[in-house]
Design a protein around this motif. Structure first.
Motif, PDB file in Angstrom:
ATOM      1  N   SER A  90     -46.496  82.595 154.297  1.00 49.04           N
ATOM      2  CA  SER A  90     -46.488  81.172 153.958  1.00 49.04           C
ATOM      3  C   SER A  90     -47.221  80.944 152.636  1.00 49.04           C
ATOM      4  O   SER A  90     -48.238  81.595 152.357  1.00 49.04           O
ATOM      5  N   SER A  91     -46.698  80.017 151.836  1.00 48.95           N
ATOM      6  CA  SER A  91     -47.383  79.687 150.582  1.00 48.95           C
ATOM      7  C   SER A  91     -48.723  79.003 150.838  1.00 48.95           C
ATOM      8  O   SER A  91     -49.537  78.862 149.919  1.00 48.95           O
ATOM      9  N   ASN A  92     -48.949  78.605 152.079  1.00 46.30           N
ATOM     10  CA  ASN A  92     -50.226  77.989 152.435  1.00 46.30           C
ATOM     11  C   ASN A  92     -51.298  79.034 152.751  1.00 46.30           C
ATOM     12  O   ASN A  92     -52.423  78.679 153.087  1.00 46.30           O
ATOM     13  N   SER A  93     -50.941  80.296 152.661  1.00 42.90           N
ATOM     14  CA  SER A  93     -51.904  81.376 152.901  1.00 42.90           C
ATOM     15  C   SER A  93     -52.224  82.093 151.598  1.00 42.90           C
ATOM     16  O   SER A  93     -51.461  82.024 150.629  1.00 42.90           O
ATOM     17  N   LYS A  94     -53.335  82.775 151.598  1.00 42.08           N
ATOM     18  CA  LYS A  94     -53.742  83.537 150.412  1.00 42.08           C
ATOM     19  C   LYS A  94     -52.967  84.850 150.405  1.00 42.08           C
ATOM     20  O   LYS A  94     -53.317  85.795 151.118  1.00 42.08           O
ATOM     21  N   ASN A 109     -58.681  87.751 146.510  1.00 37.75           N
ATOM     22  CA  ASN A 109     -57.589  87.355 147.393  1.00 37.75           C
ATOM     23  C   ASN A 109     -57.433  85.840 147.283  1.00 37.75           C
ATOM     24  O   ASN A 109     -58.383  85.100 147.525  1.00 37.75           O
ATOM     25  N   THR A 110     -56.243  85.388 146.866  1.00 41.03           N
ATOM     26  CA  THR A 110     -56.088  83.963 146.630  1.00 41.03           C
ATOM     27  C   THR A 110     -54.638  83.506 146.790  1.00 41.03           C
ATOM     28  O   THR A 110     -53.761  84.280 147.176  1.00 41.03           O
ATOM     29  N   TYR A 111     -54.411  82.237 146.492  1.00 47.27           N
ATOM     30  CA  TYR A 111     -53.077  81.637 146.580  1.00 47.27           C
ATOM     31  C   TYR A 111     -52.240  82.005 145.354  1.00 47.27           C
ATOM     32  O   TYR A 111     -52.767  82.281 144.275  1.00 47.27           O
ATOM     33  N   VAL A 112     -50.914  81.976 145.545  1.00 42.65           N
ATOM     34  CA  VAL A 112     -49.999  82.182 144.424  1.00 42.65           C
ATOM     35  C   VAL A 112     -48.700  81.439 144.729  1.00 42.65           C
ATOM     36  O   VAL A 112     -48.231  81.427 145.869  1.00 42.65           O
ATOM     37  N   ALA A 113     -48.139  80.806 143.715  1.00 43.09           N
ATOM     38  CA  ALA A 113     -46.924  80.012 143.894  1.00 43.09           C
ATOM     39  C   ALA A 113     -45.668  80.859 143.726  1.00 43.09           C
ATOM     40  O   ALA A 113     -45.664  81.865 143.016  1.00 43.09           O
ATOM     41  N   ARG A 190     -47.700  71.951 151.841  1.00 43.27           N
ATOM     42  CA  ARG A 190     -47.315  73.252 151.285  1.00 43.27           C
ATOM     43  C   ARG A 190     -47.896  73.362 149.885  1.00 43.27           C
ATOM     44  O   ARG A 190     -48.270  72.353 149.265  1.00 43.27           O
ATOM     45  N   LEU A 191     -47.941  74.583 149.371  1.00 40.73           N
ATOM     46  CA  LEU A 191     -48.383  74.819 147.999  1.00 40.73           C
ATOM     47  C   LEU A 191     -47.331  74.312 147.019  1.00 40.73           C
ATOM     48  O   LEU A 191     -46.140  74.239 147.341  1.00 40.73           O
TER      49      LEU A 191
END
Length: 230
Positions: A90-94, A109-113, A190-191
């Protein structure tokens, strides 16, 4: 007496044949060899210093490490830094990890679109075509830094023909974006999405670029193409 000698001879002959390797034995040896070849990857994975973050899946990591090693042997990568993006999540996870393969440590460890036309919360459509506004999977080499409309940005060279080799033509780069944030997730469920770039949080952009610049490996994964990566 002759009967006893014959019986003894027959018993010895049977015993000698029964000690020969069976097909099952050969199968076990083959399996052990296969497991031993995998054990190095497993060992690295199991000993990763996660710094309290969730690790990428083993499938994602093992494919990434195999590809990294192959491209490294060709002299394409100059640093032992491996960046993984798992677009099955999911885009809502890192779902981005930066791993130092010298110390086996997760540095970040982070978010990415993902791209606008790649999906909403989940990524499921990918393209190598210009103006598709979709993400491209596969292995990349990080290239030069430049200052663009999103500030400091990192160019990427796609290494796989037909999968991501149009990255430069499409201006698929790594950059920071305000829509890559927990606030955006909270407000939109969502991201945010890019035009195909692996956009990252603005506050981490400079740190990420500094860590992965100068010909390191970036791998973008999705299980739908797992048999095409290597």
């Amino acid at each position: 007496m002759k009967y006893k000698i014959f019986s003894l001879f027959a018993l010895l002959l049977l015993t000698s044949f029964s000690s020969l390797p069976s097909k099952n034995f050969e199968t076990k040896i083959t399996t052990i060899k296969a497991n031993n070849s995998l054990s190095k990857v497993e060992s690295i994975y199991l000993n990763l210093k996660s710094n309290a973050c969730a690790l990428p899946s083993f499938d994602c990591f093992s494919i990434a490490l195999e590809g990294f090693n192959k491209f490294k042997e060709k002299g394409i990568f100059k640093k032992n830094i491996l960046t993984l993006i798992d677009f099955s999540k999911s885009s809502n996870s890192k779902r981005l990890w930066i791993i130092d393969l010298d110390s086996d440590e997760v540095l970040l460890n982070t978010y990415v679109a993902h791209g606008r036309n790649t999906g909403n919360e989940f990524a499921d459509k990918f393209s190598n075509k210009a103006e598709s506004f979709q993400s491209s999977l596969g292995f990349y080499a990080t290239a030069e830094i430049y200052n663009g409309k999103h500030g400091s940005s990192l160019k990427l060279d796609g290494l796989q023909k037909g999968m991501n080799d149009n990255a430069r033509e499409r201006a698929v780069v790594m950059h920071g974006a305000d829509y890559v944030s927990e606030k955006f997730i909270k407000n939109n469920k969502r991201l945010g999405r890019s035009l195909g770039c692996p956009a990252v949080p603005e506050e981490l952009n400079d740190k990420i670029i500094t860590l992965i610049k100068d010909k390191s490996c970036l791998f973008i994964y999705h299980p739908s193409r797992k048999d095409k990566f290597i």
